[in-house]
Design an enzyme around this catalytic site. Structure first.
Site, short mmCIF file in Angstrom:
data_model
loop_
_atom_site.label_atom_id
_atom_site.label_comp_id
_atom_site.label_asym_id
_atom_site.label_seq_id
_atom_site.Cartn_x
_atom_site.Cartn_y
_atom_site.Cartn_z
N CYS A 86 -0.56 22.19 -13.97
CA CYS A 86 -0.27 21.77 -15.34
C CYS A 86 -1.22 20.68 -15.82
CB CYS A 86 1.16 21.26 -15.44
SG CYS A 86 2.42 22.44 -14.91
N CYS A 239 14.88 22.16 -21.34
CA CYS A 239 13.77 22.65 -20.51
C CYS A 239 12.62 23.11 -21.39
CB CYS A 239 14.23 23.83 -19.65
SG CYS A 239 15.62 23.46 -18.57
N SER A 240 11.39 22.85 -20.96
CA SER A 240 10.24 23.31 -21.72
C SER A 240 10.09 24.82 -21.58
CB SER A 240 8.96 22.62 -21.22
OG SER A 240 8.69 22.96 -19.88
N ILE A 242 7.93 28.53 -21.64
CA ILE A 242 6.58 28.99 -21.39
C ILE A 242 5.93 29.27 -22.73
CG2 ILE A 242 7.17 29.98 -19.15
CD1 ILE A 242 7.02 32.76 -20.48
N HIS A 360 4.64 24.53 -23.68
CA HIS A 360 3.92 24.17 -22.46
C HIS A 360 3.08 25.34 -21.95
CE1 HIS A 360 2.83 22.25 -18.83
NE2 HIS A 360 3.84 22.64 -18.06
#
Length: 415
Positions: A86, A239-240, A242, A360
């Protein structure tokens, strides 16, 4: 070492681009950065390109940067491919900074790009899940699923809906790591699920003001808490997601920056490190690296005007408040309760919406954070603009080994 400035930034709206190639996403981000800097392609002397997952998701390996940049007519220069989970594009930015700071080149491009969406979600989650020690992965997944099975039974006994599937199947296994950290913080300091949820409320509200954000919806505290459980205590909106996207910055020697712009943003510190074995009472990778960044920049946490940090989950942001020395251990919940990290607060954090709302796309995240701080310091952030910023910081972690980030990059910027 020479002083380095950022003179241009550009990014595409993060989102789901199943039918758009990474070449197109990268081209649009680079062209926006060039326009921002008032540069032509041929003025770029070198490029560093961050990408983490293309090999596993699309099959493109080895020459990812050359492939996308050649398509838009950029070639005949050094192009470096940078893969660091990341933290791939934050690492690319660090390498571009080194190129300029060393005096080797005057004008360098730092690009981050990623396409994570795939018709088979398991392929996406498997790619993300590769950013760990794979020899230990099966054991970790078994332990995480056993823990979630226990929590599932407790939820069912209370008449609540259980979390879906197993780690790496219906969710990124990193959400199980964050859930574990969150439960430990709750047990040690009395942090509440509501405090984690308030971070998600803040970041989604900020994202609603950001035209580059993947999601631009506003949610109440109840919305966050009542969204489907991913891994206790995390709900989906904590939560981030995709995503796909690209972001680019142009760096140059500060001595020539005013040839291109009247508002250069100086790089006060560019740090990159990795996790290491340490005792329970010794600092982990984030406190260790941010101390280096503060010392090199000649600033402290109280000097910061705006922060973009790696909120892959809401609990991650709260813990990072403490690790970046914005507050003492166990006091992160107090910062969110008191509104300190709101856009209008004393230390605005993730005015872009952060990973939770902006999205993200792993290889693009680090440079996207830098784009946001660049725009904030220049007063160009529109409805999400913070008041009179002078010093900005970005924190971007990548992968995980033995319970902490495998790679970590922190940058400090000033005007």
């Amino acid at each position: 070492m020479r002083e380095v400035s950022v003179i241009g930034a550009g990014m595409v709206k993060f989102g789901k681009y199943l039918n758009t190639s990474m070449k197109v996403l990268a081209r649009d981000a680079v062209n926006d950065a060039l326009a921002s800097a008032g540069l032509e392609q041929q003025q770029i002397q070198a490029a560093v390109v961050g990408n983490a997952m293309a090999g596993l998701v699309t099959g493109q390996e080895c020459i990812r940067g050359q492939v996308v940049l050649r398509e838009m007519g950029i070639g005949g220069i050094p192009i470096i491919n940078c893969e660091n989970a990341c933290a791939s594009s934050a690492t690319a930015f660090h390498m571009a900074w080194l190129y300029v700071a060393s005096g080797m080149y005057d004008v360098v491009l730092a690009l981050g790009m990623e396409k994570l969406y795939h018709a088979d979600k398991r392929k996406s989650f498997a790619a993300i899940g590769s950013a760990v020690d794979i020899e230990l992965m099966e054991q970790m997944i078994a332990e995480m699923n056993a823990q979630q099975a226990k929590l599932k039974a407790e939820r069912e006994a209370r008449g609540e809906a259980p979390a879906p599937g197993g780690a790496g199947e219906s969710r990124s296994m990193f959400m199980d790591f964050y859930a574990d950290f969150a439960r430990a913080h709750m047990q040690r300091y009395g942090t509440t699920k509501e405090q984690f949820a308030r971070i998600a409320v803040k970041n989604h509200r900020n994202g609603s003001l950001n035209p580059h954000a993947q999601y631009q919806d506003v949610y109440t505290l109840e919305d966050i808490l009542n969204s489907p459980v991913v891994a206790e205590p995390l709900t989906r909106l904590m939560c981030s997601p995709i995503g796909d996207g690209a972001a680019a910055t142009i760096l140059c020697a500060s001595s020539i920056a005013e040839r291109y712009t009247s508002k250069p943003v100086r790089v006060l510190a560019s740090t990159l490190s990795s996790g290491a074995d340490h005792g329970p009472d010794e600092p982990g990778v984030v406190p260790r690296v941010v101390k280096q960044a503060y010392e090199r920049a000649g600033v402290g946490p109280k000097d910061l005007s705006v922060i973009e940090l790696h909120d892959a989950s809401a609990p991650a942001e709260l813990v990072l408040y403490e690790e970046l020395d914005l507050c003492g251990p166990g006091e992160g919940g107090k910062l969110i309760d008191e509104g300190v990290t709101e856009i209008t607060g004393r230390i605005p954090v993730n005015p872009s919406g952060g990973l939770l709302s902006k999205g993200h796309p792993v290889g693009a995240t680090g440079v996207a954070q830098i784009c946001e701080v660049f725009w904030q310091l220049r007063g160009e952030a529109g409805k999400r603009q913070v008041a009179n910023p002078r010093i900005g910081l970005t924190e971007n972690g990548g992968g995980m080994v033995r319970g902490e980030a495998a790679a970590l990059s922190i940058h400090v910027f000033g005007i």
